[in-house]
Design an enzyme around this catalytic site. Structure first.
Site, mmCIF file in Angstrom:
data_model
loop_
_atom_site.group_PDB
_atom_site.id
_atom_site.type_symbol
_atom_site.label_atom_id
_atom_site.label_comp_id
_atom_site.label_asym_id
_atom_site.label_seq_id
_atom_site.Cartn_x
_atom_site.Cartn_y
_atom_site.Cartn_z
ATOM 1 N N LYS A 92 1.010 -1.211 -0.030
ATOM 2 C CA LYS A 92 0.117 -0.020 0.129
ATOM 3 C C LYS A 92 0.841 1.113 0.112
ATOM 4 O O LYS A 92 1.819 1.286 0.615
ATOM 5 C CB LYS A 92 -0.984 -0.014 1.271
ATOM 6 C CG LYS A 92 -1.820 1.032 1.305
ATOM 7 C CD LYS A 92 -2.682 0.815 2.716
ATOM 8 C CE LYS A 92 -3.870 2.001 2.826
ATOM 9 N NZ LYS A 92 -4.762 1.457 3.878
ATOM 10 N N SER B 275 -9.681 1.578 2.922
ATOM 11 C CA SER B 275 -8.699 2.550 2.504
ATOM 12 C C SER B 275 -7.638 1.718 1.412
ATOM 13 O O SER B 275 -7.178 2.174 0.322
ATOM 14 C CB SER B 275 -7.987 3.409 3.058
ATOM 15 O OG SER B 275 -6.986 2.935 4.009
ATOM 16 N N SER C 32 -9.620 -0.964 7.188
ATOM 17 C CA SER C 32 -9.072 -0.656 5.762
ATOM 18 C C SER C 32 -8.334 -1.959 5.104
ATOM 19 O O SER C 32 -8.012 -2.053 3.868
ATOM 20 C CB SER C 32 -8.200 0.414 5.644
ATOM 21 O OG SER C 32 -9.000 1.694 5.594
HETATM 22 N N1 GLN Z 1 -13.102 3.636 6.434
HETATM 23 C C1 GLN Z 1 -12.425 3.935 7.740
HETATM 24 C C2 GLN Z 1 -11.947 5.422 7.850
HETATM 25 O O1 GLN Z 1 -12.503 6.203 6.834
HETATM 26 C C3 GLN Z 1 -11.436 3.142 7.970
HETATM 27 C C4 GLN Z 1 -10.145 3.685 7.437
HETATM 28 C C5 GLN Z 1 -8.893 2.725 7.684
HETATM 29 O O2 GLN Z 1 -8.888 1.629 8.454
HETATM 30 N N2 GLN Z 1 -7.743 3.338 7.420
HETATM 31 O O3 GLN Z 1 -11.421 6.014 8.596
#
Ligand code: GLN
Length: 485
Positions: free
Chosen positions: A78, A153, A177
């Site tokens: 990532k 994400s 994410s």
């Molecule tokens: N969807 C969650 C957020 O927007 C989780 C994001 C993540 O785990 N980096 O914060």
């Protein structure tokens, strides 16, 4: 050869047996990326020349018999995991041209073993989001249906694995994410226990929640990769001491394992089809000799509020470092430091990142601190306590990973709260610091994958991975057309 359909163990065997060279394997994936990724857009950066050089070096090691588990095996990362000399953008304009002068601990661990780094995967900007829609480089497409999001994400990581563009990728999980995109893209993702994997070199979002983990084709591959990145170089003080590799965790029996089903995760707001598919998976476990136990997590209804306060508060502090001076984007506008700072942050950050910084700064400001941030931390304690009560009665918890399957690109973007609510099944796991694995457990009427999550006790990744593996062995996975071609 369909190398992209093979497991890590099979790839290891093929390499060690000289049935394929590390260079051929790397070419196979680079060619797939070149052919398929224009449709999917899961990579921000592809490291063709570096990857081929790493493959050559790995092949020399294999020829000499100097072989580690990852020697010659290609992986992706990532784009919030630092890679020395390879740009690490966090899918943000702010870091568009940022070349880290160092490797993250996990990157270094993989390189030391001779793994081949294919490139960097797209993501929501600074890991804030659940769709990759907030990426500065454009949205990634779901390989099961390119009109839909891959989740986020770590959406680029999950889509790349799902389309067979890399055997596995490392993602990061602050509130879901890794698990949510794994569920949307029909692959397996593991969020390890807080403190199992070093975050040194992971661009920080919310430090009390962030964790790096693998996204791969199976629970076995996740375990393989987790062991490869379990390494303490003394750079992350939150890392647990004396971590041991998982080793052989798949031979053990699962009979008698007590699986808790928390009623709140099967209530209102969860798509009936998703509920039914996950309940069927629970029945399958029962057939395999597990015991199903009813449990309850009453504070789930406050989880989204608590998570978004804590995560945004920490983000507002972590992102203060992007001031146009130390590194990253610097605005051409403004005469004083303060003016340049304001323009830099205005130009460098996208809307969602700004929204979180504003929310976090507001929640931390004097006068509001007690009303918001402090309350959220009290809720955090309550959620932890409820989990420990649950684990007095069972060994693992089974829930849907997401309330519904992958949504359309463009859906949920006008009203951010709709996007936030979709994180309801994943965030409490980060709040409590627990490990969880998401694996596909069925497909909905549109043929989209549905994921289930197995949540374990702290540092008991072995039990959840073993359970996920048993399920994977007994169920058929429907591969998307990209993977098959
Ligand atoms: N969807 C969650 C957020 O927007 C989780 C994001 C993540 O785990 N980096 O914060």
């Amino acid at each position: 050869m369909n190398f992209h359909l093979k497991s890590f163990q099979e790839l290891r065997y093929l390499l060690d047996n000289h049935d394929v060279t590390a260079e051929e394997l790397t070419e196979h994936f680079l060619d797939r990326i070149e052919r398929i990724d224009p449709d999917i857009r899961s990579f921000v950066t592809v490291c063709r020349a570096d990857a081929l050089a790493q493959a050559k070096a790995a092949q020399e090691r294999i020829d000499k018999g100097d072989i580690a588990p990852m020697t010659g095996i290609p992986v992706a990362l990532k784009d919030n995991i630092c890679t020395r000399g390879v740009r690490t953008t966090c899918s943000s304009k702010m870091l568009e041209n940022f070349l880290p002068p160092y490797d993250a601990t996990v990157t270094a661990a993989l390189k030391r073993q001779g793994a081949v780094l294919l490139g960097k995967n797209n993501m929501d900007e600074f890991a804030m989001g659940a769709s990759t829609v907030t990426s500065y480089f454009g949205v990634t497409k779901n390989p099961y249906d390119i009109t839909r999001v891959p989740g986020g994400s770590s959406g680029g990581s999950a889509a790349a694995v799902s389309a067979g563009l890399c055997p596995a990728s490392l993602g990061s999980d602050t509130g879901g994410s890794i698990r949510q995109p794994a569920a949307f893209c029909g692959v397996t993702g593991l969020k390890p226990t807080y403190g199992r994997v070093s975050r040194y070199g992971l661009v920080a979002f919310a430090s009390s929640l962030d964790q790096i983990g693998p996204i791969a084709k199976s629970a076995r591959d996740c375990a393989y990769l987790l062991d490869a990145i379990t390494y303490d170089d003394g750079m992350d003080m939150t890392l647990a001491k004396d971590l041991k590799p998982l080793g052989d965790i798949f031979s053990g029996d699962i009979k008698g394992t007590r699986i808790g089903l928390p009623a709140e995760f099967f209530g209102e707001g969860v798509d009936p089809e998703v509920k039914e598919i996950v309940m069927k998976a629970a029945l399958k476990y029962k057939e395999m000799g597990c015991e199903i136990v009813d449990v309850t997590l009453p504070s789930l209804k406050y989880a989204i509020a608590a998570y978004y306060l804590i995560a945004s508060a920490e983000a507002s502090s972590n992102l203060a470092r992007y001031d146009g001076v130390k590194y990253g984007h610097r605005s051409e506008r403004g005469d004083t430091f303060e003016e340049v700072l304001i323009h830099t942050r205005d130009e460098g950050f996208g809307d969602e990142v700004k929204r979180r910084i504003l929310l976090g700064t507001y929640a931390l400001s004097s006068g509001y601190f007690d009303a918001y941030y402090k309350k959220a931390t009290l809720l955090r304690e309550k959620i932890k306590k409820e989990y420990s009560d649950i684990f007095a009665k069972c060994d693992v918890i089974l829930t849907p990973t997401t309330p519904a399957a992958a949504f359309k690109i463009g859906e949920k973007t006008d009203d951010p709260t709709q996007m936030y609510l979709a994180d309801v099944c994943t965030v409490t796991v980060n709040i409590a610091g627990l490990p969880a694995v998401s694996t596909p457990c069925g497909y909905d009427k549109d043929g989209l994958p549905v994921g289930m999550s197995l949540v374990g006790k702290a540092f008991d990744e072995a039990t959840i991975l073993r359970l996920a593996d048993r399920f994977e062995k007994r169920s058929e996975r429907i591969l998307n057309d990209y993977m098959l071609n």
